[in-house]
Write a protein that holds these residues in place. Structure first.
Motif, PDB file in Angstrom:
ATOM      1  N   HIS A   1       0.837  -1.203   0.000  1.00  0.00           N
ATOM      2  CA  HIS A   1       0.000   0.000   0.000  1.00  0.00           C
ATOM      3  C   HIS A   1       0.871   1.253   0.000  1.00  0.00           C
ATOM      4  O   HIS A   1       0.598   2.209  -0.725  1.00  0.00           O
ATOM      5  CB  HIS A   1      -0.927  -0.001   1.209  1.00  0.00           C
TER       6      HIS A   1
ATOM      7  N   LEU B   1       3.804   1.561  -1.201  1.00  0.00           N
ATOM      8  CA  LEU B   1       4.407   1.694  -2.531  1.00  0.00           C
ATOM      9  C   LEU B   1       3.425   2.303  -3.524  1.00  0.00           C
ATOM     10  O   LEU B   1       3.785   3.158  -4.327  1.00  0.00           O
ATOM     11  CB  LEU B   1       4.858   0.309  -3.008  1.00  0.00           C
ATOM     12  N   SER B   2       2.163   1.886  -3.456  1.00  0.00           N
ATOM     13  CA  SER B   2       1.163   2.382  -4.407  1.00  0.00           C
ATOM     14  C   SER B   2       0.691   3.785  -4.089  1.00  0.00           C
ATOM     15  O   SER B   2       0.492   4.589  -4.995  1.00  0.00           O
ATOM     16  CB  SER B   2      -0.064   1.469  -4.415  1.00  0.00           C
ATOM     17  N   TYR B   3       0.474   4.074  -2.823  1.00  0.00           N
ATOM     18  CA  TYR B   3      -0.220   5.307  -2.454  1.00  0.00           C
ATOM     19  C   TYR B   3       0.634   6.284  -1.655  1.00  0.00           C
ATOM     20  O   TYR B   3       0.168   7.368  -1.331  1.00  0.00           O
ATOM     21  CB  TYR B   3      -1.481   4.965  -1.656  1.00  0.00           C
TER      22      TYR B   3
END
Lengths: 194, 263
Positions: free
Chosen positions: B105, B107-109
């Motif tokens: 999470h 890494l994505s957000y």
């Protein structure tokens, strides 16, 4: 000759983009909306390769919406911008990448702060107080350096935006004649007439 | 008769039950108790350690690490502490999964994972073992004590079936009936962390088998906001800190005080 601007002020972000859809030397139409409303407090102006822009913007729009449906609350502007940046960076490293430049503006309802992010097709992202994409940036950035005020009221912010648009109209060889302007603040997203 | 529906996890019995899931829950009700209490300015977790003994080497948890002995209470992410009850080996696997999910999470957000989303991630995994055959479900219940900007401080519980729910105060493991009724009696909606710490320790002392509390039988953690940065900060107590806390709360027996001097 696409032009898009965005600037923050006291508790709001203004995002503006020209409305010209052009192909080669021909103007196809002059009322295209290039600013997507991603969530109740998030705006995204997109420009770049026609086709890529709309495809990518819709992909982002649907995914941000999906997150909101799954979790009952929307992504914060910084989380959304980070996700969009990553999507572009992953796209860049694929066989056929999106050539899309973005200005993502939003109002963080948890901290009550406005945020603006500048993202280009290479996956560069920076948080900025004001910014522009396209030919407009050559004329507008110096004006914004001079006139931007992070504590300005909405009226003052719109006046600064007007200066930028007027300068582009005056100096750019083929300048767009119409713009769409959207504002995001604590009450959400709305369109304003200049 | 019941045996016919025991061996496969994913087969309903004629009464509409999944026996393996119920057995997994049964395994948890013998595990060390974990209590969680949600306060206005933080969340408190305490856990009873079952693996004890004079010869157990505890030197690694005394100093070094982030606190905790690695048996009951884990740091899942910067903003979430997990307390586990059940099979420790299964729990280790789930803790690893939770940490990976939290980092994914991030890494994505580029933000800490919301607490409920982390609970959902683990429950999605746990639910899979109630539906796809051939494998045993995780024999673990978890408490998640966390903070995120959307709902501030939160406390969640998840069980082997993949159900999860949010709580103001709850517990998992052995003797939960006693603990739960005690919590129900004593809990107030405007409870502070300081009061919650007393409540948790008091409840713990009444549910544990041994009459005395001590760092060798207890793990303890608090999640609060850092007063300067306003970011969540997890504190998992080290053994010496737990003993000091018990002493301050007046829950430690006199004869154990002599042991304290050796620490």
């Amino acid at each position: 000759m696409e032009v898009s601007f965005a600037l923050t002020g006291k508790d709001y972000v203004i995002v503006a983009a020209d409305t010209t859809a052009a192909r080669s030397i021909v103007k196809m139409k002059t009322d295209q909306d290039k600013i997507k409303i991603l969530s109740p407090h998030l705006l995204m102006a997109y420009s770049g390769e026609p086709g890529d822009t709309l495809q990518f913007a819709e992909y982002v729009e649907r995914n941000i919406r999906l997150y909101q449906i799954r979790n009952l609350y929307a992504l914060s502007p910084s989380a959304a911008a980070s996700w969009i940046r990553r999507s572009l960076a992953e796209s860049l490293r694929s066989r056929n990448s999106y050539a899309v430049n973005l200005l993502v503006g939003g109002f963080d309802t948890t901290t009550q702060e406005p945020h603006l992010y500048w993202i280009d097709y290479l996956g560069t992202m920076t948080e900025i107080p004001f910014g522009a994409h396209g030919y407009g940036s050559y004329f507008a950035l110096s004006l914004l350096d001079r006139y931007h005020d992070p504590d300005a009221s909405l009226e003052e912010g719109l006046a600064t935006l007007k200066r930028c648009i007027d300068e582009v109209s005056k100096r750019l060889v083929v300048s767009p004649d119409r713009y769409k302007v959207k504002v995001v603040d604590k009450d959400g997203v709305r369109e304003v007439e200049l | 008769m019941a045996r016919r529906y025991d061996s496969r996890t994913t087969i309903f019995s004629p009464e509409g039950r999944l026996y393996q899931i119920e057995y997994a829950m049964e395994a948890i009700s013998h595990a060390g108790t974990v209590i969680g209490v949600l306060a206005t300015d933080g969340v408190v977790l305490a856990a009873e350690k079952k693996v004890t003994g004079k010869l157990l080497d505890l030197s690694s948890s005394k100093e070094g690490g982030y606190g905790g002995s690695g048996e009951k209470i884990f740091l899942l992410n910067a903003n979430v502490i997990g307390g586990v009850a059940g099979l420790t080996a299964d729990a280790n696997s789930l803790v690893n999964y939770a940490r990976t999910a939290a980092q994914r999470h991030l890494l994505s957000y580029n933000e800490d994972i919301p607490v409920e989303l982390l609970a959902q991630r683990l429950c999605d995994l746990k639910q899979g073992y109630t539906q796809f055959g051939g494998l045993r479900p995780f024999g673990v219940s978890l408490l998640y004590a966390g903070y995120d900007p959307h709902y501030q401080f939160q406390l969640y519980h998840s069980d082997p079936s993949g159900n999860y729910s949010g709580w103001k105060a709850t517990c998992i493991g052995a003797n939960i009936g006693t603990a739960q009724s005690l919590l129900k009696q004593e809990y107030k909606d405007d409870i502070t962390v300081k009061e919650a710490i007393s409540l948790v320790l008091k409840t713990m002392s009444k549910t544990m088998d041994s009459p005395t509390l001590g760092s060798e039988k207890l793990e303890f953690a608090v999640l609060m906001l850092d007063p300067k940065t306003k970011q969540p900060r997890a504190k998992i107590y080290k053994p010496a800190e737990i003993d000091a806390l018990l002493l301050a709360e007046g829950l430690m027996k006199k004869d154990e005080d002599t042991e304290m001097k050796g620490v």
